[in-house]
Design an enzyme around this catalytic site. Structure first.
Site, short mmCIF file in Angstrom:
data_model
loop_
_atom_site.label_atom_id
_atom_site.label_comp_id
_atom_site.label_asym_id
_atom_site.label_seq_id
_atom_site.Cartn_x
_atom_site.Cartn_y
_atom_site.Cartn_z
N ASP A 44 34.96 22.61 -12.55
CA ASP A 44 35.11 21.96 -11.24
C ASP A 44 36.54 22.09 -10.75
OD1 ASP A 44 32.71 19.19 -11.51
OD2 ASP A 44 32.50 21.38 -11.62
N HIS A 50 48.47 29.65 -17.38
CA HIS A 50 49.55 30.10 -16.51
C HIS A 50 50.24 31.35 -17.07
CE1 HIS A 50 49.94 26.04 -14.33
NE2 HIS A 50 49.26 26.93 -13.61
N THR A 53 51.31 18.09 -6.70
CA THR A 53 50.11 18.79 -7.15
C THR A 53 49.22 19.07 -5.95
OG1 THR A 53 50.22 17.68 -9.28
CG2 THR A 53 48.09 18.62 -8.65
N HIS A 76 41.93 29.24 -13.33
CA HIS A 76 41.83 28.18 -14.35
C HIS A 76 40.38 27.87 -14.65
CE1 HIS A 76 46.06 27.37 -14.52
NE2 HIS A 76 46.14 26.84 -13.31
N HIS A 90 43.99 30.85 -7.32
CA HIS A 90 44.71 30.42 -8.53
C HIS A 90 43.87 29.42 -9.33
CE1 HIS A 90 48.40 29.09 -10.80
NE2 HIS A 90 47.73 27.95 -10.84
N GLU A 91 43.31 28.43 -8.64
CA GLU A 91 42.52 27.40 -9.33
C GLU A 91 41.28 28.01 -9.99
OE1 GLU A 91 45.37 24.84 -8.68
OE2 GLU A 91 43.63 24.49 -9.95
C1 LIG Z 1 49.31 29.78 -6.45
O1 LIG Z 1 48.38 28.72 -6.59
C2 LIG Z 1 48.82 27.50 -7.00
C3 LIG Z 1 50.12 27.26 -7.43
C4 LIG Z 1 50.51 25.98 -7.81
C5 LIG Z 1 49.57 24.94 -7.75
S1 LIG Z 1 50.07 23.34 -8.15
O2 LIG Z 1 51.45 23.16 -7.77
O3 LIG Z 1 49.11 22.39 -7.59
C6 LIG Z 1 49.98 23.19 -9.87
C7 LIG Z 1 48.54 22.95 -10.32
C8 LIG Z 1 47.98 24.20 -11.01
O4 LIG Z 1 48.77 24.95 -11.60
O5 LIG Z 1 46.78 24.45 -10.91
C9 LIG Z 1 50.87 22.09 -10.32
F1 LIG Z 1 50.88 22.05 -11.66
F2 LIG Z 1 50.42 20.93 -9.88
C10 LIG Z 1 48.27 25.19 -7.35
C11 LIG Z 1 47.89 26.47 -6.98
ZN LIG Z 2 47.83 26.55 -12.24
#
Ligand SMILES: COc1ccc(S(=O)(=O)[C@H](CC(=O)O)C(F)F)cc1
Ligand SMILES: [Zn+2]
Ligand SMILES: [Zn+2]
Length: 153
Positions: A87, A120, A73, A114, A110-111
């Site tokens: 956060d 996703h 992660t 969320h 990406h975060e």
């Molecule tokens: C493209 O941006 C991301 C892709 C995958 C991740 S992650 O591998 O940390 C993901 C966490 C997430 O999807 O936010 C996993 F489930 F841990 C974080 C950012």
């Molecule tokens: Zn994600």
């Protein structure tokens, strides 16, 4: 994570902490760029706050509250809401860069998806696809990402 649905406002504030991997000014600009990816594609605007009651707190944590060491992660984010809602935390056991792996801008964008309420995507071309790939196209968002943020706000 407290997965809210959406923020009930279009101006969202954030306040950032830092990692030892990069200069503070670099972290500031990468975080700002990651927010602007969503601002450009939607009606949202993001304002950096200097008081602790910002909507989105951007943190780096590792040692005291470990994620899972290097790899695995990379980060996690809470869905919209009060308090911890929105956060976004980065695993400080990762090596954060402005270039290759792990690119803070890409992971933050990406975060923040969320933190805005997005889930996703199953489309590997989408930013919201759950796997990190350093070789990101210039236009970070897929048409699906843009459609999804505009379906929400
Ligand atoms: C493209 O941006 C991301 C892709 C995958 C991740 S992650 O591998 O940390 C993901 C966490 C997430 O999807 O936010 C996993 F489930 F841990 C974080 C950012
Ligand atoms: Zn994600
Ligand atoms: Zn955390």
């Amino acid at each position: 994570h407290i997965q809210g649905t959406r923020w009930n406002k279009n101006v969202i504030t954030y306040i950032g902490r830092y990692t030892r991997d990069l200069p503070r000014s670099t972290v500031d600009s990468l975080v700002e760029s990651a927010f602007s990816v969503w601002a450009r594609a939607s009606s949202l605007t993001f304002v950096r706050s200097h008081t602790r009651n910002a909507d989105i707190m951007v943190e780096f944590h590792g040692d005291l509250y470990p994620f899972d060491g290097p790899g695995g992660t990379l980060a996690h984010a809470f869905g919209p809401g009060l308090g911890a809602g929105g956060d976004t935390h980065f695993d400080d056991d990762e090596h954060w860069t402005a270039g290759e792996t792990f690119n803070l801008f890409v992971v933050a964008a990406h975060e923040f998806g969320h933190a805005l309420g997005l889930k996703h995507s199953r489309n590997p071309d989408s930013l919201m696809y759950p796997t990190y790939r350093s070789s990101r196209p210039a236009n970070l968002l897929s048409r699906e990402d843009v459609a999804n943020i505009n379906a929400l706000y």
